[in-house]
Design a protein around this motif. Structure first.
Motif, mmCIF file in Angstrom:
data_model
loop_
_atom_site.group_PDB
_atom_site.id
_atom_site.type_symbol
_atom_site.label_atom_id
_atom_site.label_comp_id
_atom_site.label_asym_id
_atom_site.label_seq_id
_atom_site.Cartn_x
_atom_site.Cartn_y
_atom_site.Cartn_z
ATOM 1 N N GLU A 47 -0.533 6.613 -16.043
ATOM 2 C CA GLU A 47 -0.755 7.623 -15.017
ATOM 3 C C GLU A 47 -2.237 7.717 -14.651
ATOM 4 O O GLU A 47 -2.582 7.887 -13.470
ATOM 5 C CB GLU A 47 -0.205 8.968 -15.471
ATOM 6 N N VAL A 48 -3.126 7.577 -15.629
ATOM 7 C CA VAL A 48 -4.564 7.566 -15.359
ATOM 8 C C VAL A 48 -4.912 6.372 -14.460
ATOM 9 O O VAL A 48 -5.639 6.520 -13.471
ATOM 10 C CB VAL A 48 -5.377 7.512 -16.680
ATOM 11 N N ALA A 49 -4.390 5.210 -14.791
ATOM 12 C CA ALA A 49 -4.676 4.012 -14.000
ATOM 13 C C ALA A 49 -4.171 4.157 -12.562
ATOM 14 O O ALA A 49 -4.859 3.766 -11.616
ATOM 15 C CB ALA A 49 -4.055 2.790 -14.668
ATOM 16 N N ILE A 50 -2.992 4.735 -12.402
ATOM 17 C CA ILE A 50 -2.428 4.927 -11.061
ATOM 18 C C ILE A 50 -3.320 5.846 -10.233
ATOM 19 O O ILE A 50 -3.646 5.542 -9.073
ATOM 20 C CB ILE A 50 -0.989 5.474 -11.147
ATOM 21 N N GLU A 51 -3.744 6.958 -10.813
ATOM 22 C CA GLU A 51 -4.587 7.900 -10.063
ATOM 23 C C GLU A 51 -5.955 7.302 -9.760
ATOM 24 O O GLU A 51 -6.519 7.557 -8.686
ATOM 25 C CB GLU A 51 -4.711 9.232 -10.800
ATOM 26 N N ALA A 52 -6.468 6.499 -10.665
ATOM 27 C CA ALA A 52 -7.745 5.827 -10.398
ATOM 28 C C ALA A 52 -7.595 4.860 -9.224
ATOM 29 O O ALA A 52 -8.450 4.803 -8.341
ATOM 30 C CB ALA A 52 -8.225 5.087 -11.644
#
Length: 112
Positions: A47-52
């Motif tokens: 989820e962090v990677a997606i938002e980044a």
């Protein structure tokens, strides 16, 4: 204990160990052990990677907070204290990331 938010959060998480899973999400995760916590860390990292990738700074900050929380839960479930991690980071401070990675590879029989 240090007065950093991560240290305070870690102390709160540790205080939930052995608590009632019916009244505490943290106690519920800890009761399921490190495997479940590791799964949650993986989900949050995605989820962090997606938002980044989306470029949404607010969502990235929120998901990063979730990731840090779940990482601290995993450490607690696995018997790793934040001080142990901080010591690893301090030992690497001032060392080139490439040099540090190469040294770890040599110590593990990798490289060359």
């Amino acid at each position: 204990m240090n007065d950093h938010i991560l240290d305070r959060l870690a102390a709160t998480i540790a205080s939930r160990q052995g608590g009632d899973p019916e009244t505490s999400y943290t106690a519920k995760l800890l009761a399921k052990g490190p495997v479940k916590s590791a799964q949650k860390v993986g989900e949050e990292a995605v989820e962090v990677a997606i938002e980044a990738a989306r470029g949404d700074a607010e969502a990235l900050a929120s998901e990063s907070a979730d990731l840090l929380y779940h990482l601290l839960v995993l450490w607690t479930a696995a018997g790793v204290t934040p001080d142990r991690v901080w010591a690893k980071l301090e030992a690497r401070e001032g060392t080139s990331g490439l040099a540090e990675k190469a040294a770890r590879g040599q110590a593990n029989g990798e490289g060359e």
